[in-house]
Design an enzyme around this catalytic site. Structure first.
Site, PDB file in Angstrom:
ATOM      1  N   PHE A  14       1.545  -3.375  10.166  1.00 37.96           N
ATOM      2  CA  PHE A  14       1.004  -2.177  10.817  1.00 37.96           C
ATOM      3  C   PHE A  14      -0.512  -2.310  11.030  1.00 37.96           C
ATOM      4  O   PHE A  14      -0.994  -2.374  12.179  1.00 37.96           O
ATOM      5  CB  PHE A  14       1.389  -0.968   9.962  1.00 37.96           C
ATOM      6  CG  PHE A  14       0.581   0.269  10.181  1.00 37.96           C
ATOM      7  CD1 PHE A  14       0.376   0.772  11.461  1.00 37.96           C
ATOM      8  CD2 PHE A  14       0.029   0.954   9.097  1.00 37.96           C
ATOM      9  CE1 PHE A  14      -0.384   1.922  11.659  1.00 37.96           C
ATOM     10  CE2 PHE A  14      -0.716   2.102   9.280  1.00 37.96           C
ATOM     11  CZ  PHE A  14      -0.935   2.578  10.566  1.00 37.96           C
ATOM     12  N   PHE A  37       8.046 -10.053   5.932  1.00 38.45           N
ATOM     13  CA  PHE A  37       8.826  -9.287   4.949  1.00 38.45           C
ATOM     14  C   PHE A  37       8.948  -7.831   5.397  1.00 38.45           C
ATOM     15  O   PHE A  37      10.056  -7.287   5.466  1.00 38.45           O
ATOM     16  CB  PHE A  37       8.152  -9.387   3.566  1.00 38.45           C
ATOM     17  CG  PHE A  37       8.768  -8.502   2.512  1.00 38.45           C
ATOM     18  CD1 PHE A  37      10.121  -8.197   2.517  1.00 38.45           C
ATOM     19  CD2 PHE A  37       7.979  -7.964   1.494  1.00 38.45           C
ATOM     20  CE1 PHE A  37      10.683  -7.374   1.540  1.00 38.45           C
ATOM     21  CE2 PHE A  37       8.536  -7.140   0.521  1.00 38.45           C
ATOM     22  CZ  PHE A  37       9.879  -6.841   0.549  1.00 38.45           C
ATOM     23  N   THR A  38       7.822  -7.204   5.716  1.00 37.61           N
ATOM     24  CA  THR A  38       7.875  -5.777   6.080  1.00 37.61           C
ATOM     25  C   THR A  38       7.467  -5.528   7.535  1.00 37.61           C
ATOM     26  O   THR A  38       7.061  -4.416   7.880  1.00 37.61           O
ATOM     27  CB  THR A  38       6.979  -4.933   5.145  1.00 37.61           C
ATOM     28  OG1 THR A  38       5.667  -5.504   5.136  1.00 37.61           O
ATOM     29  CG2 THR A  38       7.521  -4.882   3.740  1.00 37.61           C
ATOM     30  N   THR A  93       2.279 -11.961  -4.671  1.00 40.03           N
ATOM     31  CA  THR A  93       1.597 -11.887  -3.365  1.00 40.03           C
ATOM     32  C   THR A  93       0.138 -11.485  -3.556  1.00 40.03           C
ATOM     33  O   THR A  93      -0.761 -12.079  -2.961  1.00 40.03           O
ATOM     34  CB  THR A  93       2.325 -10.901  -2.431  1.00 40.03           C
ATOM     35  OG1 THR A  93       3.615 -11.443  -2.138  1.00 40.03           O
ATOM     36  CG2 THR A  93       1.567 -10.673  -1.135  1.00 40.03           C
ATOM     37  N   TYR A 146       2.122  -3.125  -7.799  1.00 37.98           N
ATOM     38  CA  TYR A 146       1.204  -3.005  -6.654  1.00 37.98           C
ATOM     39  C   TYR A 146      -0.203  -2.682  -7.153  1.00 37.98           C
ATOM     40  O   TYR A 146      -1.166  -3.384  -6.830  1.00 37.98           O
ATOM     41  CB  TYR A 146       1.729  -1.910  -5.739  1.00 37.98           C
ATOM     42  CG  TYR A 146       0.934  -1.691  -4.468  1.00 37.98           C
ATOM     43  CD1 TYR A 146       1.000  -2.600  -3.424  1.00 37.98           C
ATOM     44  CD2 TYR A 146       0.149  -0.552  -4.293  1.00 37.98           C
ATOM     45  CE1 TYR A 146       0.286  -2.393  -2.233  1.00 37.98           C
ATOM     46  CE2 TYR A 146      -0.560  -0.338  -3.116  1.00 37.98           C
ATOM     47  CZ  TYR A 146      -0.483  -1.260  -2.093  1.00 37.98           C
ATOM     48  OH  TYR A 146      -1.188  -1.043  -0.931  1.00 37.98           O
ATOM     49  N   ARG A 187       7.305   5.408   4.143  1.00 37.55           N
ATOM     50  CA  ARG A 187       6.075   6.159   3.885  1.00 37.55           C
ATOM     51  C   ARG A 187       6.207   7.542   4.508  1.00 37.55           C
ATOM     52  O   ARG A 187       7.042   7.789   5.374  1.00 37.55           O
ATOM     53  CB  ARG A 187       4.864   5.405   4.427  1.00 37.55           C
ATOM     54  CG  ARG A 187       4.518   4.255   3.518  1.00 37.55           C
ATOM     55  CD  ARG A 187       3.243   3.569   3.917  1.00 37.55           C
ATOM     56  NE  ARG A 187       3.460   2.486   4.832  1.00 37.55           N
ATOM     57  CZ  ARG A 187       2.561   1.541   5.079  1.00 37.55           C
ATOM     58  NH1 ARG A 187       1.403   1.560   4.468  1.00 37.55           N
ATOM     59  NH2 ARG A 187       2.808   0.570   5.938  1.00 37.55           N
TER      60      ARG A 187
HETATM   61  P1  NAD Z   1       2.612  -3.598   6.325  1.00 34.30           P
HETATM   62  O1  NAD Z   1       3.757  -3.718   5.384  1.00 34.30           O
HETATM   63  O2  NAD Z   1       2.889  -3.080   7.680  1.00 34.30           O
HETATM   64  O3  NAD Z   1       1.875  -4.996   6.487  1.00 34.30           O
HETATM   65  C1  NAD Z   1       1.834  -5.979   5.482  1.00 34.30           C
HETATM   66  C2  NAD Z   1       2.157  -7.311   6.130  1.00 34.30           C
HETATM   67  O4  NAD Z   1       2.090  -8.341   5.138  1.00 34.30           O
HETATM   68  C3  NAD Z   1       3.579  -7.356   6.718  1.00 34.30           C
HETATM   69  O5  NAD Z   1       3.527  -7.893   8.002  1.00 34.30           O
HETATM   70  C4  NAD Z   1       4.322  -8.284   5.751  1.00 34.30           C
HETATM   71  O6  NAD Z   1       5.381  -8.961   6.382  1.00 34.30           O
HETATM   72  C5  NAD Z   1       3.211  -9.194   5.285  1.00 34.30           C
HETATM   73  N1  NAD Z   1       3.454  -9.836   3.981  1.00 34.30           N
HETATM   74  C6  NAD Z   1       3.909  -9.257   2.848  1.00 34.30           C
HETATM   75  N2  NAD Z   1       3.976 -10.170   1.863  1.00 34.30           N
HETATM   76  C7  NAD Z   1       3.555 -11.351   2.397  1.00 34.30           C
HETATM   77  C8  NAD Z   1       3.412 -12.660   1.875  1.00 34.30           C
HETATM   78  N3  NAD Z   1       3.711 -12.970   0.600  1.00 34.30           N
HETATM   79  N4  NAD Z   1       2.960 -13.639   2.713  1.00 34.30           N
HETATM   80  C9  NAD Z   1       2.661 -13.363   4.008  1.00 34.30           C
HETATM   81  N5  NAD Z   1       2.792 -12.132   4.551  1.00 34.30           N
HETATM   82  C10 NAD Z   1       3.226 -11.145   3.737  1.00 34.30           C
HETATM   83  O7  NAD Z   1       1.505  -2.708   5.594  1.00 34.30           O
HETATM   84  P2  NAD Z   1       0.100  -2.179   6.107  1.00 34.30           P
HETATM   85  O8  NAD Z   1       0.103  -0.716   5.989  1.00 34.30           O
HETATM   86  O9  NAD Z   1      -0.255  -2.801   7.396  1.00 34.30           O
HETATM   87  O10 NAD Z   1      -0.859  -2.730   4.961  1.00 34.30           O
HETATM   88  C11 NAD Z   1      -1.710  -3.842   5.157  1.00 34.30           C
HETATM   89  C12 NAD Z   1      -2.572  -4.041   3.906  1.00 34.30           C
HETATM   90  O11 NAD Z   1      -3.381  -2.890   3.698  1.00 34.30           O
HETATM   91  C13 NAD Z   1      -1.760  -4.257   2.622  1.00 34.30           C
HETATM   92  O12 NAD Z   1      -2.392  -5.235   1.839  1.00 34.30           O
HETATM   93  C14 NAD Z   1      -1.819  -2.915   1.943  1.00 34.30           C
HETATM   94  O13 NAD Z   1      -1.737  -3.039   0.545  1.00 34.30           O
HETATM   95  C15 NAD Z   1      -3.186  -2.403   2.384  1.00 34.30           C
HETATM   96  N6  NAD Z   1      -3.227  -0.926   2.372  1.00 34.30           N
HETATM   97  C16 NAD Z   1      -2.604  -0.209   3.340  1.00 34.30           C
HETATM   98  C17 NAD Z   1      -2.637   1.185   3.285  1.00 34.30           C
HETATM   99  C18 NAD Z   1      -1.978   2.049   4.335  1.00 34.30           C
HETATM  100  O14 NAD Z   1      -1.980   3.268   4.188  1.00 34.30           O
HETATM  101  N7  NAD Z   1      -1.452   1.517   5.418  1.00 34.30           N
HETATM  102  C19 NAD Z   1      -3.294   1.824   2.230  1.00 34.30           C
HETATM  103  C20 NAD Z   1      -3.889   1.044   1.238  1.00 34.30           C
HETATM  104  C21 NAD Z   1      -3.874  -0.326   1.333  1.00 34.30           C
HETATM  105  N1  UDP Z   2       6.700  11.588   0.285  1.00 40.94           N
HETATM  106  C1  UDP Z   2       7.551  12.618   0.605  1.00 40.94           C
HETATM  107  N2  UDP Z   2       8.624  12.350   1.396  1.00 40.94           N
HETATM  108  C2  UDP Z   2       8.885  11.124   1.903  1.00 40.94           C
HETATM  109  C3  UDP Z   2       8.002  10.063   1.579  1.00 40.94           C
HETATM  110  C4  UDP Z   2       6.922  10.329   0.756  1.00 40.94           C
HETATM  111  O1  UDP Z   2       7.358  13.757   0.191  1.00 40.94           O
HETATM  112  O2  UDP Z   2       9.891  10.973   2.638  1.00 40.94           O
HETATM  113  C5  UDP Z   2       5.530  11.879  -0.566  1.00 40.94           C
HETATM  114  C6  UDP Z   2       5.334  10.932  -1.746  1.00 40.94           C
HETATM  115  O3  UDP Z   2       6.032  11.396  -2.878  1.00 40.94           O
HETATM  116  C7  UDP Z   2       3.833  10.972  -1.934  1.00 40.94           C
HETATM  117  C8  UDP Z   2       3.286  11.197  -0.518  1.00 40.94           C
HETATM  118  O4  UDP Z   2       4.370  11.701   0.246  1.00 40.94           O
HETATM  119  O5  UDP Z   2       3.461  12.068  -2.729  1.00 40.94           O
HETATM  120  C9  UDP Z   2       2.772   9.922   0.144  1.00 40.94           C
HETATM  121  O6  UDP Z   2       3.772   8.944   0.045  1.00 40.94           O
HETATM  122  P1  UDP Z   2       3.651   7.505   0.686  1.00 40.94           P
HETATM  123  O7  UDP Z   2       4.841   6.718   0.204  1.00 40.94           O
HETATM  124  O8  UDP Z   2       3.459   7.607   2.144  1.00 40.94           O
HETATM  125  O9  UDP Z   2       2.302   6.903   0.108  1.00 40.94           O
HETATM  126  P2  UDP Z   2       1.622   6.880  -1.353  1.00 40.94           P
HETATM  127  O10 UDP Z   2       2.473   7.584  -2.348  1.00 40.94           O
HETATM  128  O11 UDP Z   2       1.504   5.424  -1.651  1.00 40.94           O
HETATM  129  O12 UDP Z   2       0.343   7.567  -1.138  1.00 40.94           O
END
Ligand code: NAD
Ligand code: UDP
Length: 323
Positions: A14, A37-38, A93, A146, A187
């Site tokens: 994403f 993976f995701t 990872t 995580y 999410r």
């Molecule tokens: P996402 O799941 O869409 O993207 C993560 C990507 O990493 C995916 O394409 C997945 O296939 C790849 N991946 C996972 N494990 C791997 C591995 N071992 N080797 C190679 N590729 C691998 O998630 P995202 O929301 O885009 O998050 C990106 C980064 O930002 C992550 O590190 C996440 O922890 C961090 N982050 C995101 C958020 C958010 O709200 N989106 C918040 C806090 C931190």
């Molecule tokens: N949550 C929810 N319904 C859903 C998914 C998540 O109420 O279908 C809640 C979850 O319990 C958390 C908040 O929304 O309190 C954010 O969840 P998310 O998984 O998006 O991210 P994180 O918990 O890592 O902030």
């Protein structure tokens, strides 16, 4: 502008795919590394024909040999259901991935940015959370793979800086949403929009009084680039997120109203260790990077809802059964 060779791990995900878009548009040579993976190739399919974009299917827990100038390390499952599916792999990872990429940064004298997370604060007792807060993480709970993995990665980044003078950046990302969220990532924003569009019940975990603060993806990517391109004497960690805080109940009502859905709000059990409140203090990002989010929730949600209306859910593979 000087063209740089830039690796984005997790580049098909994403956030990563939006970051690749920006870097490719700026004319840099971009290498996207992902094990899918995701995510799915559809997120970066539009970039595949470009002369300055390359895709490598690779798992960052294994070493990788590339010659680069900058590394954005985003590879890691980010949604609770998926990172808890194989917690040992999640930890590998974060930790082995960081070691492999920091080794690459050291060898190439490349700058390297770590996508850390607000989860390093755990279930915070201080509100809003400044970077100086050391957190309240349960080290043996279901989210620990995580949270502690990301904390260990931060440690490795600062140890490489102290030992090897590696040029590091650490961003603590707060909840971010937008187009290209995986429809089955579990999410909250993607779940609520998917449920509202299909008329399914909206699954509120617990009583919906827990809070989060949601940042639109364009703002977040801007923040990551500002940090990477910012002064070398500022490594962070720095919070990147939108401080507009709301309850999950409020988010559900907003999504249902914006979609024009007849979905009912129902309560489901609250997952263990679910943080009760979260809001970034972004004073540091404003001062050091001149960065703050600009996109209002309604505008960001509108873009995200449009995206979910456009996609065909049958073309998406659920990464794990947990969504
Ligand atoms: P996402 O799941 O869409 O993207 C993560 C990507 O990493 C995916 O394409 C997945 O296939 C790849 N991946 C996972 N494990 C791997 C591995 N071992 N080797 C190679 N590729 C691998 O998630 P995202 O929301 O885009 O998050 C990106 C980064 O930002 C992550 O590190 C996440 O922890 C961090 N982050 C995101 C958020 C958010 O709200 N989106 C918040 C806090 C931190
Ligand atoms: N949550 C929810 N319904 C859903 C998914 C998540 O109420 O279908 C809640 C979850 O319990 C958390 C908040 O929304 O309190 C954010 O969840 P998310 O998984 O998006 O991210 P994180 O918990 O890592 O902030």
């Amino acid at each position: 502008m000087k063209v740089r060779r830039i690796v984005v791990t997790g580049g098909a995900g994403f956030l990563g795919s939006h970051l690749c878009d920006r870097l490719v548009a700026q004319g840099h040579d971009v290498i996207c590394v992902d094990n899918f993976f995701t995510s799915q190739k559809v997120n970066i399919a539009h970039l595949l024909g470009k002369p300055n974009f390359e895709l490598i299917r690779h798992d960052i827990t294994h070493p990788l040999w590339l010659e680069v100038d900058e590394i954005y390390n985003l590879a890691c499952p980010a949604a609770p259901g998926h990172y808890q599916y194989n917690p040992i792999k999640t930890m590998k990872t974060s930790v082995l991935g960081a070691i492999n990429l920091l080794g690459m940064a050291r060898r190439c004298r490349a700058k390297i940015l770590q996508a850390s997370t607000s989860e390093v604060y755990g279930d915070p007792e201080i509100h809003p959370q400044p970077e100086s807060y050391r957190g309240n993480v349960n080290p043996i709970g279901p989210r620990a793979c995580y949270d502690e993995g990301k904390r260990a990665a931060e440690t490795l980044f600062f140890d490489y800086q102290r030992m090897n003078k590696t040029n590091i950046r650490v961003a603590r990302i707060f909840n971010t949403y937008g187009p290209r969220m995986h429809p089955f990532d579990g999410r909250v924003v993607s779940n609520f929009i998917r449920q509202a569009l299909s008329g399914q019940d909206i699954s509120i975990f617990g009583d919906g009084s827990q809070t989060r603060s949601f940042c639109y993806v364009d703002d977040l990517v801007e923040g990551l680039m500002a940090l990477m391109n910012g002064p070398d004497d500022f490594s962070g960690p720095v919070n990147l997120g939108n401080p507009t805080e709301m309850t999950i109940q409020h988010l559900a009502e907003t999504v249902v109203q914006m979609v024009g859905s007849k979905s009912k709000l129902i309560s489901r059990p609250l997952p263990a260790d679910d943080p009760t409140q979260r809001k970034p203090d972004i004073t540091l990002a404003k001062a050091k990077l001149g960065w703050e989010p600009k996109v209002r929730l309604e505008d960001g949600l509108r873009q995200t809802i449009e995206y979910f209306r456009r996609i065909d859910l049958d073309h998406f593979r659920a990464p794990t059964p947990n969504y």
